[in-house]
Design an enzyme around this catalytic site. Structure first.
Site: not given
Length: 389
Positions: A296, A200, A292, A384, A72
């Site tokens: 990580k 998200y 979550p 990220y 991704h």
């Protein structure tokens, strides 16, 4: 029984350390309280940083990952009915890999079995002895017989509830914790994802996350109360609520189906310092937990294991203790960076019970800044995809 290293716990952290040490010619025995089937049945995260992929390659277990995983280049963040893409590759030149933790564990278990390295499952009543001395040892019961394992070092990879951290005197530990006032209700289902990258979503009804494990399996979440119960949610109720939160366009093209697994996970941040006591070293969830939201948990476990592998390799190659002495500080530096990022992501995307209008305005302003600022998006992307090891 004797080994150079005793590894407590056969989750991905313990198995990865075992495989790295095997590659380096260092003897290790893995002790696991549960059965192999139980270990493989755990449903966990599936977003891997490039550093984690590199460590798996170093351990010699990356072949199936590279043939089956999805790459991704970014994620989408939804707020106020609109979605904004954070383009990782354009912003920082890196990507993430989507490959379920269950599959990582399976690859590691198969690799360990192939090299005939010792893993003892259903090891009960594990106790650690003389961990502050130069000659630590471990006792356990296997098939009704009490056994002793002498070793040079112990790696505590047995999770938050394991015996390793509990074996350190309370006065020698500093604990830091934040309990979030909500949980995530998660559903795993064998349906094709209606999204190309993770979404998200912040909404007035609460947070939702659209993720996947493969091109035919999704893992989806909605924010819920800590008092909620899985049995209160039918599959139909879950999908209806998820669609309300994720956005009308995604909802319109979704395929839903029966859940394979459904669970509620509380969210917390937890860190134990230091990550070493005598000849015993903590790694992964035994030392730290992150919500979550920032993806990580598994990645931190992998970096801990990598640092510990380097330190142990240095000791056995050159009889140098320098890297062992630096392990805790080195690992905690990265841990706290991930804790901060995960806290920030969680605060940004969730509605907190009883929050006042000021907090809501601040969150909205923070999202607006993120969507308008290349610098803010670059910071999110850098964290990220994973800070350097």
């Amino acid at each position: 029984m004797r080994s150079q290293v005793a590894i407590i716990g056969a989750g991905p952290a313990g198995l990865l350390l075992g495989q790295l040490l095997y590659k380096a010619g260092i003897d290790a025995v893995i002790l696991e309280q549960r059965t192999p089937e139980y270990v493989l049945g755990r449903i966990r995260a599936g977003v891997l940083e490039q550093g984690t992929v590199d460590i798996l390659d170093l351990a010699g277990v990356g072949a199936r990952l590279h043939s089956q995983a999805m790459t991704h280049d970014g994620v989408e963040i939804g707020a106020s009915g609109h979605r904004h893409r954070i383009a990782f590759k354009d912003l920082v030149g890196k990507v993430v890999t989507v490959y379920g933790q269950t599959e990582v564990t399976r690859d590691l278990m198969e690799a360990r079995a192939a090299c005939d390295a010792p893993s003892i499952y259903e090891a009960e009543s594990v106790e650690l002895h003389d961990i502050s001395s130069a000659r630590p040892w471990v006792t356990f019961v296997h098939k009704g017989v009490k056994q002793r394992l002498d070793c040079d070092f112990i790696a505590g990879c047995d999770g938050y509830h394991g015996v390793s951290r509990r074996s350190i005197p309370a006065a020698a530990l500093s604990l830091f914790e934040r309990i979030y006032p909500f949980g995530w209700l998660g559903v795993l289902a064998d349906v094709p994802p209606a999204w190309d990258e993770l979404i998200y979503a912040d909404s007035e009804r609460g947070f939702a996350l659209a993720s996947m494990r493969s091109e035919t399996r999704v893992r989806c979440y909605v924010q819920c109360s800590l008092d909620d119960k899985v049995e209160h949610w039918s599959d139909e109720q879950f999908w209806a609520e998820f669609k309300r939160r994720v956005g009308e366009d995604v909802a319109a093209r979704m395929t839903t189906g029966p859940s394979i697994e459904k669970s509620i996970a509380p969210l917390r941040s937890f860190v134990a310092e230091p990550m070493r006591y005598g000849q015993m070293f903590l790694a992964g969830d035994a030392a730290h937990i992150v919500p979550p939201t920032g993806a990580k948990g598994l990645n931190l476990a992998a970096s801990d294991v990598f640092y510990l592998y380097e330190a142990l390799s240095d000791y056995y190659r050159r009889e140098s203790r320098a890297a062992l002495d630096q392990y805790s500080g080195r690992a905690l530096r990265r841990v706290w960076q991930a804790v901060r990022f995960s806290w920030w992501m969680t605060s940004l995307l969730h509605r907190f019970p009883g929050e006042d209008p000021f907090f809501g305005r601040i969150r909205g302003s923070e999202l607006d800044y993120l969507f308008r600022s290349d610098a803010a998006q670059r910071s999110l992307a850098e964290n990220y995809v994973g800070l350097p090891l």
